[in-house]
Design a protein around this motif. Sequence first.
Motif, PDB file in Angstrom:
ATOM      1  N   PHE A  81     -77.897  -6.696  49.658  1.00 50.21           N
ATOM      2  CA  PHE A  81     -77.718  -4.945  49.088  1.00 50.21           C
ATOM      3  C   PHE A  81     -78.514  -4.831  47.691  1.00 50.21           C
ATOM      4  O   PHE A  81     -79.036  -3.881  47.495  1.00 50.21           O
ATOM      5  CB  PHE A  81     -76.314  -4.603  48.933  1.00 50.21           C
ATOM      6  CG  PHE A  81     -76.164  -3.289  48.292  1.00 50.21           C
ATOM      7  CD1 PHE A  81     -76.206  -2.267  49.176  1.00 50.21           C
ATOM      8  CD2 PHE A  81     -75.752  -3.020  46.917  1.00 50.21           C
ATOM      9  CE1 PHE A  81     -76.020  -0.824  48.686  1.00 50.21           C
ATOM     10  CE2 PHE A  81     -75.542  -1.872  46.439  1.00 50.21           C
ATOM     11  CZ  PHE A  81     -75.590  -0.737  47.194  1.00 50.21           C
ATOM     12  N   GLY A  82     -78.311  -5.780  46.711  1.00 50.36           N
ATOM     13  CA  GLY A  82     -78.909  -5.938  45.567  1.00 50.36           C
ATOM     14  C   GLY A  82     -80.642  -5.811  45.593  1.00 50.36           C
ATOM     15  O   GLY A  82     -81.135  -4.900  45.103  1.00 50.36           O
TER      16      GLY A  82
ATOM     17  N   ASP B 121     -72.063  -8.433  41.402  1.00 49.38           N
ATOM     18  CA  ASP B 121     -70.868  -8.648  42.424  1.00 49.38           C
ATOM     19  C   ASP B 121     -71.208  -8.100  43.965  1.00 49.38           C
ATOM     20  O   ASP B 121     -70.315  -8.060  44.494  1.00 49.38           O
ATOM     21  CB  ASP B 121     -69.697  -7.980  41.704  1.00 49.38           C
ATOM     22  CG  ASP B 121     -69.090  -8.504  40.492  1.00 49.38           C
ATOM     23  OD1 ASP B 121     -69.708  -9.771  40.276  1.00 49.38           O
ATOM     24  OD2 ASP B 121     -68.469  -7.793  39.743  1.00 49.38           O
ATOM     25  N   VAL B 122     -72.380  -7.834  44.137  1.00 53.22           N
ATOM     26  CA  VAL B 122     -72.638  -7.116  45.292  1.00 53.22           C
ATOM     27  C   VAL B 122     -73.427  -8.317  46.137  1.00 53.22           C
ATOM     28  O   VAL B 122     -74.176  -9.068  45.857  1.00 53.22           O
ATOM     29  CB  VAL B 122     -73.807  -6.195  45.360  1.00 53.22           C
ATOM     30  CG1 VAL B 122     -72.743  -4.669  44.617  1.00 53.22           C
ATOM     31  CG2 VAL B 122     -74.933  -6.171  44.806  1.00 53.22           C
ATOM     32  N   PRO B 123     -73.235  -8.165  47.720  1.00 59.92           N
ATOM     33  CA  PRO B 123     -74.126  -9.008  48.422  1.00 59.92           C
ATOM     34  C   PRO B 123     -75.827  -8.974  48.034  1.00 59.92           C
ATOM     35  O   PRO B 123     -76.269  -8.037  47.662  1.00 59.92           O
ATOM     36  CB  PRO B 123     -73.964  -8.689  49.764  1.00 59.92           C
ATOM     37  CG  PRO B 123     -72.851  -7.797  49.848  1.00 59.92           C
ATOM     38  CD  PRO B 123     -72.849  -7.218  48.453  1.00 59.92           C
TER      39      PRO B 123
ATOM     40  N   MET C 145     -75.558  -5.557  39.220  1.00 60.06           N
ATOM     41  CA  MET C 145     -75.116  -5.628  40.660  1.00 60.06           C
ATOM     42  C   MET C 145     -74.774  -7.119  40.793  1.00 60.06           C
ATOM     43  O   MET C 145     -74.998  -7.624  42.082  1.00 60.06           O
ATOM     44  CB  MET C 145     -76.473  -5.276  41.501  1.00 60.06           C
ATOM     45  CG  MET C 145     -76.871  -3.974  41.505  1.00 60.06           C
ATOM     46  SD  MET C 145     -76.321  -2.977  42.718  1.00 60.06           S
ATOM     47  CE  MET C 145     -76.449  -1.333  42.560  1.00 60.06           C
TER      48      MET C 145
ATOM     49  N   PHE D 229     -81.360  -2.205  47.065  1.00 57.25           N
ATOM     50  CA  PHE D 229     -81.044  -1.130  45.756  1.00 57.25           C
ATOM     51  C   PHE D 229     -82.424  -1.335  44.979  1.00 57.25           C
ATOM     52  O   PHE D 229     -82.824  -0.226  44.419  1.00 57.25           O
ATOM     53  CB  PHE D 229     -79.987  -1.547  45.041  1.00 57.25           C
ATOM     54  CG  PHE D 229     -79.713  -0.507  43.984  1.00 57.25           C
ATOM     55  CD1 PHE D 229     -79.083   0.659  44.396  1.00 57.25           C
ATOM     56  CD2 PHE D 229     -80.061  -0.652  42.665  1.00 57.25           C
ATOM     57  CE1 PHE D 229     -79.081   1.649  43.479  1.00 57.25           C
ATOM     58  CE2 PHE D 229     -79.608   0.256  41.560  1.00 57.25           C
ATOM     59  CZ  PHE D 229     -79.125   1.400  42.071  1.00 57.25           C
TER      60      PHE D 229
END
Length: 170
Positions: A124-125, A119-121, A117, A128
């Motif tokens: 959000f990580g 490349d995600v904000p 993860m 998740f």
Amino acid sequence: MTTLAWITIVPAALGVVISTLQNIFFFTLMPVDQMPMPSGLQMDQMPAFVTFMFAHMRALFVAFWLMTVVSLVSGIGLLRRKEWARLFFIALMGLSIVWNIAGVFIQQSFFSAIPSMADVPPEFGAQFESMASTMWVVSIAMAVGFSAVSVWLIWRLMSAPIKAEFGNVS
């Protein structure tokens, strides 16, 4: 025993109907051999269990149908106090313990196969990871709970009063 028999019969009968319809669907309307399957890099990134399921999809649908039919027959046998049904139900509960424990590890293999993860904000990580951890804890709790009920049912089905109810006085 009558309650346990009916608790087995009703869901098993529904399972037979549903799995029969699924088999009809997958063997006639949507043949598995004509379904587009992932290939190349997509297939390489999938957990081993998923690739196994794709490779043996027909067999898995038939196996599920057989399991529901056998469970239904076993429930009817319990209702009629047949010794073979008591023994089969004990084996079925043992299998459910193994399946519950395996399910936890299968779920973990799915989550571990999810790409990084990076490349995600960050929010959000973090969400998740929190969701995955919660699902892991709930899965373990449910596996332990269902396994405990299965162990209790095995213990009860092996008790002298239940054996006597089935005509087995040893």
